[in-house]
Write a protein that holds these residues in place. Structure first.
Motif, PDB file in Angstrom:
ATOM      1  N   THR A 283       0.771  -1.057  -0.025  1.00  7.05           N
ATOM      2  CA  THR A 283      -0.069   0.029   0.081  1.00  7.05           C
ATOM      3  C   THR A 283       0.979   1.168  -0.063  1.00  7.05           C
ATOM      4  OG1 THR A 283      -1.739  -1.191   1.201  1.00  7.05           O
ATOM      5  CG2 THR A 283      -1.668   1.346   1.141  1.00  7.05           C
ATOM      6  N   LYS A 284       1.867   1.268   0.890  1.00  4.53           N
ATOM      7  CA  LYS A 284       2.788   2.452   0.806  1.00  4.53           C
ATOM      8  C   LYS A 284       3.513   2.574  -0.368  1.00  4.53           C
ATOM      9  CE  LYS A 284       3.454   2.589   5.889  1.00  4.53           C
ATOM     10  NZ  LYS A 284       4.606   2.558   6.936  1.00  4.53           N
TER      11      LYS A 284
ATOM     12  N   LEU B 274       4.371   5.589  -5.644  1.00 10.58           N
ATOM     13  CA  LEU B 274       4.281   5.796  -6.946  1.00 10.58           C
ATOM     14  C   LEU B 274       3.120   6.653  -7.452  1.00 10.58           C
ATOM     15  CD1 LEU B 274       5.177   2.015  -7.591  1.00 10.58           C
ATOM     16  CD2 LEU B 274       6.745   3.849  -7.852  1.00 10.58           C
ATOM     17  N   ARG B 275       2.101   6.353  -7.188  1.00 12.22           N
ATOM     18  CA  ARG B 275       0.935   7.341  -7.593  1.00 12.22           C
ATOM     19  C   ARG B 275       1.252   8.723  -7.347  1.00 12.22           C
ATOM     20  NH1 ARG B 275      -1.044   7.275 -11.084  1.00 12.22           N
ATOM     21  NH2 ARG B 275      -3.188   8.215 -10.461  1.00 12.22           N
ATOM     22  N   GLN B 276       1.883   9.189  -6.029  1.00 15.75           N
ATOM     23  CA  GLN B 276       2.190  10.536  -5.744  1.00 15.75           C
ATOM     24  C   GLN B 276       3.283  11.065  -6.823  1.00 15.75           C
ATOM     25  OE1 GLN B 276       2.955  11.944  -1.718  1.00 15.75           O
ATOM     26  NE2 GLN B 276       1.888  10.014  -1.118  1.00 15.75           N
ATOM     27  N   ALA B 277       4.132   9.876  -7.340  1.00 11.04           N
ATOM     28  CA  ALA B 277       4.973  10.309  -8.476  1.00 11.04           C
ATOM     29  C   ALA B 277       4.379  10.341  -9.616  1.00 11.04           C
ATOM     30  CB  ALA B 277       6.228   9.440  -8.516  1.00 11.04           C
ATOM     31  N   ASP B 278       2.835  10.148  -9.870  1.00 11.65           N
ATOM     32  CA  ASP B 278       2.254  10.236 -11.169  1.00 11.65           C
ATOM     33  C   ASP B 278       2.685   8.949 -12.156  1.00 11.65           C
ATOM     34  OD1 ASP B 278       0.852  12.522 -10.758  1.00 11.65           O
ATOM     35  OD2 ASP B 278       2.314  13.850 -11.540  1.00 11.65           O
ATOM     36  N   ILE B 279       3.000   7.884 -11.466  1.00 12.10           N
ATOM     37  CA  ILE B 279       3.073   6.653 -12.047  1.00 12.10           C
ATOM     38  C   ILE B 279       1.661   6.019 -12.364  1.00 12.10           C
ATOM     39  CG2 ILE B 279       4.031   4.359 -12.222  1.00 12.10           C
ATOM     40  CD1 ILE B 279       6.317   6.681 -11.828  1.00 12.10           C
ATOM     41  N   ALA B 280       1.408   5.838 -13.794  1.00 13.21           N
ATOM     42  CA  ALA B 280       0.201   5.125 -13.891  1.00 13.21           C
ATOM     43  C   ALA B 280       0.043   3.938 -13.360  1.00 13.21           C
ATOM     44  CB  ALA B 280       0.175   4.903 -15.471  1.00 13.21           C
ATOM     45  N   ILE B 281      -1.584   3.709 -13.047  1.00 11.51           N
ATOM     46  CA  ILE B 281      -1.813   2.532 -12.460  1.00 11.51           C
ATOM     47  C   ILE B 281      -1.472   1.212 -13.284  1.00 11.51           C
ATOM     48  CG2 ILE B 281      -4.064   0.959 -11.725  1.00 11.51           C
ATOM     49  CD1 ILE B 281      -3.469   3.433  -9.632  1.00 11.51           C
ATOM     50  N   LYS B 282      -1.376   1.255 -14.494  1.00 11.32           N
ATOM     51  CA  LYS B 282      -1.103   0.469 -15.336  1.00 11.32           C
ATOM     52  C   LYS B 282       0.415  -0.134 -15.322  1.00 11.32           C
ATOM     53  CE  LYS B 282      -0.327   2.748 -19.616  1.00 11.32           C
ATOM     54  NZ  LYS B 282      -0.509   2.751 -20.950  1.00 11.32           N
ATOM     55  N   ASN B 283       1.045   0.709 -15.019  1.00 11.34           N
ATOM     56  CA  ASN B 283       2.492   0.547 -14.769  1.00 11.34           C
ATOM     57  C   ASN B 283       2.686  -0.038 -13.416  1.00 11.34           C
ATOM     58  OD1 ASN B 283       3.163   1.310 -17.331  1.00 11.34           O
ATOM     59  ND2 ASN B 283       3.419   3.543 -16.755  1.00 11.34           N
ATOM     60  N   ILE B 284       2.027   0.626 -12.307  1.00 12.31           N
ATOM     61  CA  ILE B 284       2.266  -0.213 -11.110  1.00 12.31           C
ATOM     62  C   ILE B 284       1.798  -1.698 -11.227  1.00 12.31           C
ATOM     63  CG2 ILE B 284       1.359  -0.047  -8.571  1.00 12.31           C
ATOM     64  CD1 ILE B 284       1.241   3.069  -9.106  1.00 12.31           C
ATOM     65  N   LYS B 285       0.742  -1.971 -11.852  1.00 16.31           N
ATOM     66  CA  LYS B 285       0.284  -3.337 -11.996  1.00 16.31           C
ATOM     67  C   LYS B 285       1.327  -4.099 -12.829  1.00 16.31           C
ATOM     68  CE  LYS B 285      -4.730  -2.581 -12.316  1.00 16.31           C
ATOM     69  NZ  LYS B 285      -6.095  -2.557 -13.215  1.00 16.31           N
ATOM     70  N   ARG B 286       2.093  -3.595 -13.815  1.00 14.09           N
ATOM     71  CA  ARG B 286       3.211  -4.268 -14.667  1.00 14.09           C
ATOM     72  C   ARG B 286       4.152  -4.606 -13.580  1.00 14.09           C
ATOM     73  NH1 ARG B 286       4.646  -0.774 -18.551  1.00 14.09           N
ATOM     74  NH2 ARG B 286       6.748  -1.748 -18.179  1.00 14.09           N
ATOM     75  N   TYR B 287       4.594  -3.347 -12.735  1.00 11.35           N
ATOM     76  CA  TYR B 287       5.794  -3.598 -11.804  1.00 11.35           C
ATOM     77  C   TYR B 287       5.369  -4.716 -10.750  1.00 11.35           C
ATOM     78  CZ  TYR B 287       8.832  -2.457  -7.826  1.00 11.35           C
ATOM     79  OH  TYR B 287       9.835  -2.406  -6.871  1.00 11.35           O
TER      80      TYR B 287
ATOM     81  N   TRP C 235      12.009   5.180 -13.723  1.00  6.10           N
ATOM     82  CA  TRP C 235      11.233   6.028 -13.145  1.00  6.10           C
ATOM     83  C   TRP C 235      11.758   6.983 -12.209  1.00  6.10           C
ATOM     84  CZ3 TRP C 235       7.599   1.640 -10.824  1.00  6.10           C
ATOM     85  CH2 TRP C 235       6.606   1.289 -11.669  1.00  6.10           C
ATOM     86  N   LYS C 236      13.081   6.698 -11.668  1.00  7.62           N
ATOM     87  CA  LYS C 236      13.789   7.635 -10.978  1.00  7.62           C
ATOM     88  C   LYS C 236      14.343   8.504 -11.949  1.00  7.62           C
ATOM     89  CE  LYS C 236      15.610   4.507  -7.844  1.00  7.62           C
ATOM     90  NZ  LYS C 236      16.616   3.616  -7.163  1.00  7.62           N
ATOM     91  N   SER C 237      15.065   8.325 -13.049  1.00  4.64           N
ATOM     92  CA  SER C 237      15.416   9.217 -14.202  1.00  4.64           C
ATOM     93  C   SER C 237      14.260  10.012 -14.516  1.00  4.64           C
ATOM     94  CB  SER C 237      15.894   8.368 -15.481  1.00  4.64           C
ATOM     95  OG  SER C 237      16.445   9.262 -16.312  1.00  4.64           O
ATOM     96  N   ASP C 238      13.123   9.566 -14.842  1.00  5.27           N
ATOM     97  CA  ASP C 238      12.128  10.731 -15.232  1.00  5.27           C
ATOM     98  C   ASP C 238      11.640  11.607 -13.953  1.00  5.27           C
ATOM     99  OD1 ASP C 238      11.860   9.000 -17.545  1.00  5.27           O
ATOM    100  OD2 ASP C 238       9.912   8.091 -17.068  1.00  5.27           O
ATOM    101  N   LEU C 239      11.703  10.924 -12.858  1.00  8.29           N
ATOM    102  CA  LEU C 239      11.660  11.959 -11.566  1.00  8.29           C
ATOM    103  C   LEU C 239      12.610  13.013 -11.739  1.00  8.29           C
ATOM    104  CD1 LEU C 239      10.010   9.539  -9.067  1.00  8.29           C
ATOM    105  CD2 LEU C 239       8.784  11.676 -10.104  1.00  8.29           C
ATOM    106  N   ASP C 240      13.821  12.548 -11.813  1.00  9.21           N
ATOM    107  CA  ASP C 240      14.936  13.603 -11.810  1.00  9.21           C
ATOM    108  C   ASP C 240      14.966  14.753 -12.897  1.00  9.21           C
ATOM    109  OD1 ASP C 240      16.321  12.246  -9.592  1.00  9.21           O
ATOM    110  OD2 ASP C 240      17.618  11.080 -10.864  1.00  9.21           O
ATOM    111  N   LYS C 241      14.441  14.294 -14.213  1.00  6.58           N
ATOM    112  CA  LYS C 241      14.209  15.251 -14.996  1.00  6.58           C
ATOM    113  C   LYS C 241      13.113  16.220 -14.677  1.00  6.58           C
ATOM    114  CE  LYS C 241      15.858  12.173 -18.665  1.00  6.58           C
ATOM    115  NZ  LYS C 241      15.402  11.360 -19.478  1.00  6.58           N
ATOM    116  N   ARG C 242      11.982  15.642 -14.096  1.00  3.92           N
ATOM    117  CA  ARG C 242      11.011  16.564 -13.721  1.00  3.92           C
ATOM    118  C   ARG C 242      11.256  17.471 -12.672  1.00  3.92           C
ATOM    119  NH1 ARG C 242       6.382  12.268 -12.430  1.00  3.92           N
ATOM    120  NH2 ARG C 242       5.630  13.929 -11.367  1.00  3.92           N
ATOM    121  N   VAL C 243      11.834  17.137 -11.615  1.00  6.81           N
ATOM    122  CA  VAL C 243      12.691  18.016 -10.502  1.00  6.81           C
ATOM    123  C   VAL C 243      13.268  19.028 -11.182  1.00  6.81           C
ATOM    124  CG1 VAL C 243      14.272  18.232  -8.442  1.00  6.81           C
ATOM    125  CG2 VAL C 243      12.491  16.273  -8.718  1.00  6.81           C
TER     126      VAL C 243
END
Length: 67
Positions: free
Chosen positions: A11-12, A17-30, A45-53
């Motif tokens: 759950t955590k 992941l949702r707070q980081a805007d990761i799509a539900i379908k990608n979380i399911k795949r994970y 995801w870390k790389s994408d987040l770093d770019k957004r930051v």
């Protein structure tokens, strides 16, 4: 009803992941991926987040300089 430690962890993780805007379908795949696939997904995801930051930081500096 009590939850198991694994359920709490899941759950955590999903919430983070949702707070980081990761799509539900990608979380399911994970959740069903093997360990190597999970590492690859997390690194992407870390790389994408770093770019957004970086982008948000640049915008914040610009907005902070507007008078």
């Amino acid at each position: 009803m009590a939850y198991t430690p694994d359920q709490v962890h899941l759950t955590k993780m999903i919430d983070s992941l949702r707070q980081a805007d990761i799509a539900i379908k990608n979380i399911k795949r994970y959740c069903v991926a093997n360990e190597q696939q999970k590492r690859v997904m997390l690194e992407q995801w870390k790389s994408d987040l770093d770019k957004r930051v970086e982008a948000i930081s640049a915008v914040r500096k610009y907005v902070g300089g507007i008078k």
